[in-house]
Write an enzyme that holds these catalytic residues in place. Structure first.
Site, PDB file in Angstrom:
ATOM      1  N   LYS A 157     -10.591 -34.384 -34.135  1.00 52.13           N
ATOM      2  CA  LYS A 157     -11.689 -34.367 -35.104  1.00 52.13           C
ATOM      3  C   LYS A 157     -11.850 -35.792 -35.605  1.00 52.13           C
ATOM      4  O   LYS A 157     -10.876 -36.390 -36.089  1.00 52.13           O
ATOM      5  CB  LYS A 157     -11.366 -33.446 -36.283  1.00 52.13           C
ATOM      6  CG  LYS A 157     -11.398 -31.979 -35.943  1.00 52.13           C
ATOM      7  CD  LYS A 157     -10.923 -31.170 -37.140  1.00 52.13           C
ATOM      8  CE  LYS A 157     -10.943 -29.687 -36.826  1.00 52.13           C
ATOM      9  NZ  LYS A 157     -10.184 -28.928 -37.846  1.00 52.13           N
ATOM     10  N   LYS A 195     -11.724 -17.464 -37.310  1.00 46.37           N
ATOM     11  CA  LYS A 195     -10.777 -17.941 -38.321  1.00 46.37           C
ATOM     12  C   LYS A 195      -9.894 -16.769 -38.748  1.00 46.37           C
ATOM     13  O   LYS A 195     -10.406 -15.734 -39.201  1.00 46.37           O
ATOM     14  CB  LYS A 195     -11.530 -18.498 -39.538  1.00 46.37           C
ATOM     15  CG  LYS A 195     -12.306 -19.776 -39.236  1.00 46.37           C
ATOM     16  CD  LYS A 195     -11.388 -20.968 -39.036  1.00 46.37           C
ATOM     17  CE  LYS A 195     -12.184 -22.250 -38.825  1.00 46.37           C
ATOM     18  NZ  LYS A 195     -11.339 -23.414 -38.581  1.00 46.37           N
ATOM     19  N   ASP A 218      -8.154 -19.377 -34.661  1.00 47.85           N
ATOM     20  CA  ASP A 218      -7.763 -20.551 -35.444  1.00 47.85           C
ATOM     21  C   ASP A 218      -7.172 -20.077 -36.760  1.00 47.85           C
ATOM     22  O   ASP A 218      -7.896 -19.594 -37.636  1.00 47.85           O
ATOM     23  CB  ASP A 218      -8.962 -21.461 -35.692  1.00 47.85           C
ATOM     24  CG  ASP A 218      -8.546 -22.756 -36.396  1.00 47.85           C
ATOM     25  OD1 ASP A 218      -7.335 -22.931 -36.653  1.00 47.85           O
ATOM     26  OD2 ASP A 218      -9.431 -23.595 -36.674  1.00 47.85           O
ATOM     27  N   ASP A 268      -3.881 -28.737 -34.462  1.00 51.35           N
ATOM     28  CA  ASP A 268      -5.034 -29.319 -35.156  1.00 51.35           C
ATOM     29  C   ASP A 268      -4.522 -30.084 -36.384  1.00 51.35           C
ATOM     30  O   ASP A 268      -4.342 -31.305 -36.329  1.00 51.35           O
ATOM     31  CB  ASP A 268      -6.023 -28.219 -35.542  1.00 51.35           C
ATOM     32  CG  ASP A 268      -7.251 -28.766 -36.246  1.00 51.35           C
ATOM     33  OD1 ASP A 268      -7.321 -29.979 -36.449  1.00 51.35           O
ATOM     34  OD2 ASP A 268      -8.148 -27.983 -36.622  1.00 51.35           O
ATOM     35  N   GLU A 281      -5.115 -21.673 -32.129  1.00 52.53           N
ATOM     36  CA  GLU A 281      -5.110 -22.984 -32.776  1.00 52.53           C
ATOM     37  C   GLU A 281      -4.307 -22.962 -34.083  1.00 52.53           C
ATOM     38  O   GLU A 281      -4.489 -22.064 -34.909  1.00 52.53           O
ATOM     39  CB  GLU A 281      -6.573 -23.357 -33.055  1.00 52.53           C
ATOM     40  CG  GLU A 281      -6.808 -24.818 -33.334  1.00 52.53           C
ATOM     41  CD  GLU A 281      -8.299 -25.070 -33.584  1.00 52.53           C
ATOM     42  OE1 GLU A 281      -9.144 -24.535 -32.838  1.00 52.53           O
ATOM     43  OE2 GLU A 281      -8.616 -25.787 -34.552  1.00 52.53           O
TER      44      GLU A 281
HETATM   45 MG   LIG Z   1      -8.645 -25.793 -36.598  1.00 54.07          MG
END
Ligand SMILES: [Mg+2]
Length: 289
Positions: free
Chosen positions: A193, A85, A112, A169, A140
């Protein structure tokens, strides 16, 4: 009444992104109940392409020392791909990557940014990584979900200059978003997701992506093991995902046997008994946000 009609009714009662996570929970419960009633494991219900799937593991935004500690632990567990992240601060992100590299030199990175960079910052990160000799496997959601021009700009530079694919995303929450990504050539990969778009909504997005040759990955929010278990069965059964991302190890230790990186799904879905628990947890998560 068929399952399809019931799911359509649920879609009308719980519409849009605002109800997506609770809709996903109800859809999962129903689909799992049907699968159990005909004694079919979920991965077979979704097409039976495979009963196993490989996952990466996430390192959250932490200090370089903490990141190195986690990376070391995940290296021992056998993880070769770490999802990192980033997006809070460009320089500290680079420090964290260096710290991880020092303990896990062969690991591959998925970055991400969770919408955290400007387009220029995102390109700068790739440039600095290239100087370190690092080519991320994937980048991402580098920019804000509504910054479609910025996302396309980063995608173009990332692919042409650094050979890095960019994933949408947060920018892809519905089938309309998927069409926009395809039409504008905005990203190379879509992150599915189930809690973001519901199960049926996810299947629609998957369909659009596959027809357009957009690659697919599947991930999750801060979700229960049951929800991630369902996603694992769906991904393995459909067989069209390049990547599966889990936030934490505990998310995939219940519904199937644990075996290093590759998770072998059991013949029983083992989801029904606790689906209500999952719904409850999901609702709590929604309320807190
Ligand atoms: Mg993501």
């Amino acid at each position: 009444m068929t399952l399809g009609l019931v799911l359509e009714e649920i879609g009308r009662a719980l519409p849009g992104h605002g109800f997506a996570s609770v809709r996903a929970g109800v859809e999962m419960a129903l689909i799992d109940a049907i699968a159990n009633s005909i004694r079919l494991p979920l991965w077979r219900l979704f097409g039976g392409a495979s009963n196993s799937i490989t996952t990466d593991i996430t390192i959250p935004i932490v200090s370089p020392n903490e990141a190195a500690k986690l990376a070391s632990e995940y290296r021992e567990r056998g993880f070769s791909t770490l999802k990192l992240k980033v997006g809070k601060d460009l320089n500290s992100d680079i420090e964290v990557m260096k710290a991880i590299r020092s303990v896990h030199p062969d690991c591959e990175f998925i970055l991400d940014a969770n919408e955290g960079y400007s387009a220029n910052e995102a390109v700068e990160v790739l440039e600095k990584l290239a100087e370190m000799g690092v080519t991320p496997k994937l980048f991402e959601q580098p920019v804000h979900r509504d910054n479609w021009d910025g996302l396309r700009q980063v995608s173009d530079v990332a692919k042409e200059k650094y050979g890095v694919s960019v994933a949408a995303d947060e920018s892809c929450r519905s089938v309309d978003d998927a069409h926009r990504i395809v039409k504008g050539k905005v990203a190379h990969v879509i992150n599915i997701k189930l809690a973001k778009s519901g199960v049926l909504g996810a299947l629609e997005i998957i369909n659009v992506a596959r027809n357009a040759g957009i690659r697919l990955m599947i991930g999750g929010m801060v979700e229960t093991r049951l929800a991630m278990g369902f996603a694992g069965h769906l991904a393995a059964g459909l067989g069209c995902f390049d990547l599966w991302s889990c936030l934490q190890v505990h998310q995939f230790q219940r519904s199937w046997r644990f075996s290093s990186l590759v998770k072998h799904l059991t013949d029983q879905s083992h989801l029904s008994e606790s689906v209500l628990e999952s719904l409850h947890e999901r609702w709590l998560c929604r309320s807190i946000k």
